[in-house]
Design a protein around this motif. Structure first.
Motif, PDB file in Angstrom:
ATOM      1  N   UNK A  97      12.632   4.386   2.988  1.00 35.03           N
ATOM      2  CA  UNK A  97      12.545   5.682   2.327  1.00 35.03           C
ATOM      3  C   UNK A  97      12.387   6.786   3.372  1.00 35.03           C
ATOM      4  N   UNK A  98      12.799   8.009   3.044  1.00 33.74           N
ATOM      5  CA  UNK A  98      12.680   9.110   4.016  1.00 33.74           C
ATOM      6  C   UNK A  98      11.230   9.502   4.256  1.00 33.74           C
ATOM      7  N   UNK A  99      10.918   9.815   5.494  1.00 32.80           N
ATOM      8  CA  UNK A  99       9.585  10.308   5.823  1.00 32.80           C
ATOM      9  C   UNK A  99       9.481  11.790   5.448  1.00 32.80           C
ATOM     10  N   UNK A 100       8.272  12.200   5.095  1.00 37.76           N
ATOM     11  CA  UNK A 100       8.020  13.607   4.797  1.00 37.76           C
ATOM     12  C   UNK A 100       7.965  14.389   6.110  1.00 37.76           C
ATOM     13  N   UNK A 101       8.704  15.474   6.184  1.00 38.22           N
ATOM     14  CA  UNK A 101       8.657  16.378   7.338  1.00 38.22           C
ATOM     15  C   UNK A 101       8.206  17.743   6.835  1.00 38.22           C
ATOM     16  N   UNK A 102       7.065  18.213   7.331  1.00 35.54           N
ATOM     17  CA  UNK A 102       6.526  19.499   6.888  1.00 35.54           C
ATOM     18  C   UNK A 102       6.802  20.618   7.898  1.00 35.54           C
ATOM     19  N   UNK A 103       6.928  20.243   9.163  1.00 41.09           N
ATOM     20  CA  UNK A 103       7.137  21.253  10.212  1.00 41.09           C
ATOM     21  C   UNK A 103       8.039  20.669  11.297  1.00 41.09           C
ATOM     22  N   UNK A 104       8.768  21.541  11.985  1.00 35.01           N
ATOM     23  CA  UNK A 104       9.556  21.145  13.154  1.00 35.01           C
ATOM     24  C   UNK A 104       8.996  21.869  14.375  1.00 35.01           C
ATOM     25  N   UNK A 105       8.774  21.097  15.447  1.00 36.89           N
ATOM     26  CA  UNK A 105       8.228  21.664  16.674  1.00 36.89           C
ATOM     27  C   UNK A 105       9.105  21.300  17.862  1.00 36.89           C
TER      28      UNK A 105
ATOM     29  N   UNK B   5       0.811  -1.225   0.000  1.00 35.17           N
ATOM     30  CA  UNK B   5       0.000   0.000   0.000  1.00 35.17           C
ATOM     31  C   UNK B   5       0.845   1.277   0.000  1.00 35.17           C
ATOM     32  N   UNK B   6       2.166   1.140   0.139  1.00 36.27           N
ATOM     33  CA  UNK B   6       3.038   2.309   0.121  1.00 36.27           C
ATOM     34  C   UNK B   6       3.076   3.089   1.416  1.00 36.27           C
ATOM     35  N   UNK B   7       2.455   2.560   2.471  1.00 37.55           N
ATOM     36  CA  UNK B   7       2.393   3.271   3.751  1.00 37.55           C
ATOM     37  C   UNK B   7       3.729   3.228   4.484  1.00 37.55           C
ATOM     38  N   UNK B   8       4.050   4.323   5.162  1.00 40.41           N
ATOM     39  CA  UNK B   8       5.218   4.396   6.034  1.00 40.41           C
ATOM     40  C   UNK B   8       4.793   4.547   7.489  1.00 40.41           C
ATOM     41  N   UNK B   9       3.508   4.311   7.762  1.00 37.40           N
ATOM     42  CA  UNK B   9       2.990   4.559   9.105  1.00 37.40           C
ATOM     43  C   UNK B   9       3.582   3.629  10.151  1.00 37.40           C
TER      44      UNK B   9
ATOM     45  N   UNK C 264      14.453  18.519  22.504  1.00 39.92           N
ATOM     46  CA  UNK C 264      13.854  17.618  21.522  1.00 39.92           C
ATOM     47  C   UNK C 264      13.074  18.425  20.490  1.00 39.92           C
ATOM     48  N   UNK C 265      13.183  18.000  19.235  1.00 31.96           N
ATOM     49  CA  UNK C 265      12.454  18.630  18.135  1.00 31.96           C
ATOM     50  C   UNK C 265      11.740  17.531  17.346  1.00 31.96           C
ATOM     51  N   UNK C 266      10.479  17.768  17.059  1.00 33.78           N
ATOM     52  CA  UNK C 266       9.635  16.792  16.360  1.00 33.78           C
ATOM     53  C   UNK C 266       9.459  17.201  14.914  1.00 33.78           C
ATOM     54  N   UNK C 267       9.825  16.303  13.999  1.00 34.26           N
ATOM     55  CA  UNK C 267       9.607  16.523  12.571  1.00 34.26           C
ATOM     56  C   UNK C 267       8.219  16.060  12.196  1.00 34.26           C
ATOM     57  N   UNK C 268       7.268  16.966  12.253  1.00 30.42           N
ATOM     58  CA  UNK C 268       5.862  16.610  12.054  1.00 30.42           C
ATOM     59  C   UNK C 268       5.576  16.273  10.593  1.00 30.42           C
ATOM     60  N   UNK C 269       4.890  15.154  10.381  1.00 32.51           N
ATOM     61  CA  UNK C 269       4.569  14.710   9.030  1.00 32.51           C
ATOM     62  C   UNK C 269       3.231  15.199   8.528  1.00 32.51           C
ATOM     63  N   UNK C 270       2.598  16.101   9.259  1.00 33.24           N
ATOM     64  CA  UNK C 270       1.316  16.688   8.855  1.00 33.24           C
ATOM     65  C   UNK C 270       1.434  18.205   8.855  1.00 33.24           C
ATOM     66  N   UNK C 271       0.504  18.840   8.196  1.00 41.70           N
ATOM     67  CA  UNK C 271       0.425  20.296   8.216  1.00 41.70           C
ATOM     68  C   UNK C 271      -0.987  20.688   7.799  1.00 41.70           C
ATOM     69  N   UNK C 272      -1.380  21.912   8.111  1.00 39.88           N
ATOM     70  CA  UNK C 272      -2.696  22.380   7.697  1.00 39.88           C
ATOM     71  C   UNK C 272      -3.829  21.965   8.611  1.00 39.88           C
ATOM     72  N   UNK C 273      -3.520  21.303   9.729  1.00 40.25           N
ATOM     73  CA  UNK C 273      -4.543  20.949  10.701  1.00 40.25           C
ATOM     74  C   UNK C 273      -3.948  21.064  12.093  1.00 40.25           C
ATOM     75  N   UNK C 274      -4.802  21.172  13.102  1.00 43.71           N
ATOM     76  CA  UNK C 274      -4.329  21.269  14.464  1.00 43.71           C
ATOM     77  C   UNK C 274      -3.553  20.029  14.877  1.00 43.71           C
ATOM     78  N   UNK C 275      -2.505  20.208  15.665  1.00 48.45           N
ATOM     79  CA  UNK C 275      -1.675  19.083  16.098  1.00 48.45           C
ATOM     80  C   UNK C 275      -2.502  18.059  16.872  1.00 48.45           C
ATOM     81  N   UNK C 276      -3.526  18.523  17.581  1.00 45.75           N
ATOM     82  CA  UNK C 276      -4.367  17.609  18.362  1.00 45.75           C
ATOM     83  C   UNK C 276      -5.075  16.583  17.485  1.00 45.75           C
TER      84      UNK C 276
END
Length: 211
Positions: free
Chosen positions: A141-149, A70-74, A173-185
């Motif tokens: 494969x590398x994970x997509x990182x859109x934001x660092x927190x 399925x191509x998932x990296x989850x 510690x810094x988190x390379x978040x793989x999402x963007x455009x929605x609340x972190x919650x």
């Protein structure tokens, strides 16, 4: 997405759970550091001898295995054939097949027992099961990182355990978040951590017992 507690079904993103998770995020996630982290990583890569607080070598979980179905990296869950969560297939004659070697057996119990010491890996997205050898040869494969927190040390450790991209440098510690455009919650990993802490609706809500 639902979960069940004592036979009652709850939604991870219900209004009650959203408030709980938002409170969690307010406590554990400090501020967006995308520009700063990307700047430091770029300088560390371009300038030899630059005394950076962290480099690309300090990035954990950047490369992850990808499900070739399925191509998932989850991520993947580890199981053994005698675990009841692993489905045992039947061949065209109705015999039960060992999920590792494929030998046929008259009963499901015999099929589970055949290679019961062999570790299996189940894709968290599509449910496909891999043997240990098959898993070893999956592409990384590398994970997509859109934001660092910037996050607390405690949350950074929990994110690392769940395969999230993180950096630990100079006590931070810094988190390379793989999402963007929605609340972190709303991120699935936040739901997973809160569920594991048993602080969601219907659970024990033991906020102080963060283990």
């Amino acid at each position: 997405m639902p979960y069940t507690v004592n036979g009652i079904e709850y939604d991870f993103d219900s209004s009650v759970n959203h408030r709980i998770k938002q409170d969690f995020v307010n406590r554990e996630v400090m501020c967006c550091m995308t520009l700063e982290v990307e700047y430091i990583l770029r300088l560390a890569n371009e300038l030899s001898g630059y005394d950076a607080p962290f480099t690309e070598e300090d990035v954990s979980n950047y490369f992850v295995k990808e499900c070739d179905k399925c191509g998932s990296q989850y991520g993947f869950d580890e199981f053994y054939p005698d675990d009841e969560e692993i489905e045992i297939d039947k061949d065209e004659d109705g015999a039960y097949m060992c999920p590792v070697c494929g030998l046929d057996y008259d009963t499901e119990a015999e099929a589970r027992e055949c290679c019961s010491t062999e570790k299996l890996y189940k894709c968290q997205s599509c449910g496909h099961v891999y043997t240990e050898e098959e898993y070893e040869y999956l592409d990384e494969k590398p994970q997509e990182v859109y934001e660092w927190w910037a996050v607390t040390n405690w949350l950074g450790d929990k994110l690392k355990e769940r395969g999230e991209v993180v950096i630990e440098g100079w006590g931070h510690w810094y988190w390379g978040r793989g999402n963007t455009g929605q609340g972190i919650a709303l991120d699935g990993v936040i739901s997973s951590i809160c569920y594991g802490m048993e602080i969601l609706e219907g659970q024990k809500c033991n906020w102080e017992n963060r283990t």
